[in-house]
Design a protein around this motif. Structure first.
Motif, PDB file in Angstrom:
ATOM      1  N   TYR A 194      61.902  81.984 -62.150  1.00  0.00           N
ATOM      2  CA  TYR A 194      60.986  82.883 -62.855  1.00  0.00           C
ATOM      3  C   TYR A 194      61.170  84.312 -62.356  1.00  0.00           C
ATOM      4  O   TYR A 194      61.776  84.548 -61.315  1.00  0.00           O
ATOM      5  N   ASN A 195      60.616  85.255 -63.128  1.00  0.00           N
ATOM      6  CA  ASN A 195      60.588  86.666 -62.741  1.00  0.00           C
ATOM      7  C   ASN A 195      59.157  87.165 -62.869  1.00  0.00           C
ATOM      8  O   ASN A 195      58.411  86.715 -63.744  1.00  0.00           O
ATOM      9  N   VAL A 196      58.782  88.107 -62.011  1.00  0.00           N
ATOM     10  CA  VAL A 196      57.494  88.788 -62.117  1.00  0.00           C
ATOM     11  C   VAL A 196      57.821  90.266 -62.283  1.00  0.00           C
ATOM     12  O   VAL A 196      58.340  90.903 -61.364  1.00  0.00           O
ATOM     13  N   LEU A 197      57.548  90.798 -63.464  1.00  0.00           N
ATOM     14  CA  LEU A 197      57.887  92.177 -63.782  1.00  0.00           C
ATOM     15  C   LEU A 197      56.633  93.034 -63.719  1.00  0.00           C
ATOM     16  O   LEU A 197      55.649  92.767 -64.415  1.00  0.00           O
ATOM     17  N   VAL A 198      56.659  94.054 -62.880  1.00  0.00           N
ATOM     18  CA  VAL A 198      55.508  94.936 -62.694  1.00  0.00           C
ATOM     19  C   VAL A 198      55.460  95.919 -63.860  1.00  0.00           C
ATOM     20  O   VAL A 198      56.443  96.600 -64.161  1.00  0.00           O
ATOM     21  N   GLN A 199      54.303  95.967 -64.524  1.00  0.00           N
ATOM     22  CA  GLN A 199      54.081  96.830 -65.679  1.00  0.00           C
ATOM     23  C   GLN A 199      52.905  97.759 -65.387  1.00  0.00           C
ATOM     24  O   GLN A 199      52.109  97.475 -64.488  1.00  0.00           O
ATOM     25  N   TYR A 211      62.588  88.916 -58.824  1.00  0.00           N
ATOM     26  CA  TYR A 211      63.486  88.011 -59.550  1.00  0.00           C
ATOM     27  C   TYR A 211      63.732  86.765 -58.710  1.00  0.00           C
ATOM     28  O   TYR A 211      64.221  86.850 -57.590  1.00  0.00           O
ATOM     29  N   ARG A 212      63.375  85.617 -59.242  1.00  0.00           N
ATOM     30  CA  ARG A 212      63.604  84.324 -58.595  1.00  0.00           C
ATOM     31  C   ARG A 212      64.519  83.488 -59.505  1.00  0.00           C
ATOM     32  O   ARG A 212      64.704  83.803 -60.676  1.00  0.00           O
TER      33      ARG A 212
END
Length: 88
Positions: A54-59, A50-51
């Motif tokens: 932006y967010n990078v969500l691991v799927q 979480y920035r």
């Protein structure tokens, strides 16, 4: 399916997803941090990132990049090439 990543003069990333006749774009600020965040998802212990911008969500099938209110999927097999494009 093709995913390309380009960086503008303000160090912002534009991700472009092209599949058959469909194209989607997502703008992500801070190219350097974004490339590092994407690369870190190869660590099996890495959770969601979480920035402020932006967010990078691991799927299970890759990651989902969120820039509120939009999102952009990047399958595992494309993450390395996106990181390479950002670091070029």
């Amino acid at each position: 399916m093709t995913i390309t990543a380009t960086i503008d003069e303000h160090e912002a990333v534009t991700l472009t997803y092209t599949r058959m006749n469909t194209t989607s774009n997502l703008g992500v600020p801070d190219a350097a941090a974004f490339a590092d965040d994407l690369k870190s998802t190869f660590n099996p212990d890495q959770g969601d990132i979480y920035r402020d911008a932006y967010n990078v969500l691991v799927q299970p099938d890759g990651v989902t990049v969120e820039v509120h209110p939009h999102s952009f999927p990047i399958p595992w097999q494309h993450i390395a090439s996106v990181v390479d494009q950002l670091n070029a």
